[in-house]
Design an enzyme around this catalytic site. Structure first.
Site, PDB file in Angstrom:
ATOM      1  N   CYS A  77      14.140  33.233  26.007  1.00  0.00           N
ATOM      2  CA  CYS A  77      12.770  33.068  25.489  1.00  0.00           C
ATOM      3  C   CYS A  77      12.727  32.061  24.327  1.00  0.00           C
ATOM      4  O   CYS A  77      12.327  30.906  24.505  1.00  0.00           O
ATOM      5  CB  CYS A  77      12.183  34.401  25.039  1.00  0.00           C
ATOM      6  SG  CYS A  77      11.930  35.584  26.385  1.00  0.00           S
ATOM      7  N   ARG A  78      13.137  32.505  23.132  1.00  0.00           N
ATOM      8  CA  ARG A  78      12.903  31.685  21.938  1.00  0.00           C
ATOM      9  C   ARG A  78      13.792  30.460  21.842  1.00  0.00           C
ATOM     10  O   ARG A  78      13.312  29.334  21.615  1.00  0.00           O
ATOM     11  CB  ARG A  78      13.074  32.554  20.677  1.00  0.00           C
ATOM     12  CG  ARG A  78      12.006  33.616  20.528  1.00  0.00           C
ATOM     13  CD  ARG A  78      12.399  34.658  19.508  1.00  0.00           C
ATOM     14  NE  ARG A  78      13.531  35.456  19.965  1.00  0.00           N
ATOM     15  CZ  ARG A  78      14.171  36.376  19.258  1.00  0.00           C
ATOM     16  NH1 ARG A  78      13.777  36.599  18.011  1.00  0.00           N
ATOM     17  NH2 ARG A  78      15.169  37.053  19.765  1.00  0.00           N
ATOM     18  N   SER A  79      15.112  30.644  21.968  1.00  0.00           N
ATOM     19  CA  SER A  79      15.984  29.477  21.727  1.00  0.00           C
ATOM     20  C   SER A  79      15.897  28.409  22.818  1.00  0.00           C
ATOM     21  O   SER A  79      15.947  27.219  22.490  1.00  0.00           O
ATOM     22  CB  SER A  79      17.429  29.897  21.441  1.00  0.00           C
ATOM     23  OG  SER A  79      18.030  30.533  22.533  1.00  0.00           O
ATOM     24  N   ASN A 108      18.744  34.134  24.854  1.00  0.00           N
ATOM     25  CA  ASN A 108      18.719  32.725  25.294  1.00  0.00           C
ATOM     26  C   ASN A 108      17.870  32.536  26.557  1.00  0.00           C
ATOM     27  O   ASN A 108      18.163  31.689  27.394  1.00  0.00           O
ATOM     28  CB  ASN A 108      20.142  32.171  25.510  1.00  0.00           C
ATOM     29  CG  ASN A 108      20.210  30.649  25.657  1.00  0.00           C
ATOM     30  OD1 ASN A 108      21.061  30.128  26.369  1.00  0.00           O
ATOM     31  ND2 ASN A 108      19.340  29.932  25.009  1.00  0.00           N
ATOM     32  N   CYS A 137      19.094  32.583  19.755  1.00  0.00           N
ATOM     33  CA  CYS A 137      18.324  33.833  19.698  1.00  0.00           C
ATOM     34  C   CYS A 137      19.169  34.931  20.328  1.00  0.00           C
ATOM     35  O   CYS A 137      20.397  34.782  20.420  1.00  0.00           O
ATOM     36  CB  CYS A 137      16.960  33.678  20.393  1.00  0.00           C
ATOM     37  SG  CYS A 137      17.055  33.327  22.162  1.00  0.00           S
ATOM     38  N   ASP A 163      10.568  38.283  18.441  1.00  0.00           N
ATOM     39  CA  ASP A 163      11.021  38.405  19.824  1.00  0.00           C
ATOM     40  C   ASP A 163       9.821  38.711  20.721  1.00  0.00           C
ATOM     41  O   ASP A 163       9.202  39.769  20.568  1.00  0.00           O
ATOM     42  CB  ASP A 163      12.046  39.549  19.871  1.00  0.00           C
ATOM     43  CG  ASP A 163      12.670  39.690  21.234  1.00  0.00           C
ATOM     44  OD1 ASP A 163      12.170  39.068  22.191  1.00  0.00           O
ATOM     45  OD2 ASP A 163      13.660  40.424  21.332  1.00  0.00           O
TER      46      ASP A 163
HETATM   47  P1  4NP Z   1      15.129  35.958  23.359  1.00  0.00           P
HETATM   48  O1  4NP Z   1      14.340  37.235  23.967  1.00  0.00           O
HETATM   49  O2  4NP Z   1      16.170  36.521  22.426  1.00  0.00           O
HETATM   50  O3  4NP Z   1      14.061  35.198  22.669  1.00  0.00           O
HETATM   51  O4  4NP Z   1      15.730  35.232  24.555  1.00  0.00           O
HETATM   52  C1  4NP Z   1      14.997  38.328  24.562  1.00  0.00           C
HETATM   53  C2  4NP Z   1      15.549  38.199  25.801  1.00  0.00           C
HETATM   54  C3  4NP Z   1      16.174  39.285  26.396  1.00  0.00           C
HETATM   55  C4  4NP Z   1      16.237  40.485  25.723  1.00  0.00           C
HETATM   56  C5  4NP Z   1      15.683  40.613  24.463  1.00  0.00           C
HETATM   57  C6  4NP Z   1      15.074  39.517  23.869  1.00  0.00           C
HETATM   58  N1  4NP Z   1      16.839  41.621  26.330  1.00  0.00           N
HETATM   59  O5  4NP Z   1      16.833  42.693  25.725  1.00  0.00           O
HETATM   60  O6  4NP Z   1      17.394  41.486  27.423  1.00  0.00           O
END
Ligand code: 4NP
Length: 161
Positions: free
Chosen positions: A19-21, A17, A14, A131
């Site tokens: 939340c989703r992945s 790294n 994702c 997201d």
């Molecule tokens: P992820 O979520 O891609 O599912 O881990 C996010 C984590 C951090 C950010 C955006 C989405 N960020 O902008 O820092």
């Protein structure tokens, strides 16, 4: 226990790294263990940005996963070009992640193994794993439901060895 090189290497990707992945990694690891197939897989996750390098999963995702009975582990890392050679299946959460991972493979040698997560979902028709970072708690719960669906689909698609 089979050697690591004989295992099917699966990488979830994702943006951050956190939340989703990592959630996909945790859920797939549990599905694989429940199926008695842990010895067949090497499972990891990564982000396309390195901003959260070394961080544990986001506390909101960790809380939502714990509530569903999953054990939360892992530290964020950024995907590296050599991951494309190492992993047999690289599963991306949204179109942006897919484009960013494909950009690491300009020659297209890994094209077939870089796949969109929602393509493995059987019960949901969402076009992406959204997201949840800037949203509320219901976003995390929906992501977990999608991830459970797709992780079951991935496991079904990879024949037991
Ligand atoms: P992820 O979520 O891609 O599912 O881990 C996010 C984590 C951090 C950010 C955006 C989405 N960020 O902008 O820092």
């Amino acid at each position: 226990m089979s050697a690591s090189r004989n295992r099917c290497h699966v990488l979830f990707v994702c943006l951050g790294n956190i939340c989703r992945s990592p959630a996909a990694e945790i859920i797939f690891r549990k599905k694989v263990a429940d199926a008695g197939r842990s010895h067949e897989f090497h499972i990891d996750s990564a982000g396309t940005i390195g901003h959260h390098h070394g961080s544990p999963p986001d506390h909101r995702m960790a809380q939502a996963l714990t509530r569903k009975g999953f054990e939360v582990t892992g530290r964020a890392r950024r995907i590296e070009p050599h991951d494309l050679g190492k992993f047999a299946l690289i599963v991306t959460m949204d179109e942006s992640n897919l484009a960013d991972v494909r950009a690491l493979d300009p020659g297209g040698q890994s094209h077939a193994k870089i796949r969109s997560f929602v393509g493995f979902c059987r019960r949901h028709s969402d076009l992406r794993v959204p997201d949840p970072y800037y949203g509320g708690p219901s976003g995390f719960a929906h992501v977990i439901e999608l991830l459970i669906d797709g992780c079951e689909g991935i496991l079904e698609e990879i024949p037991a060895n």
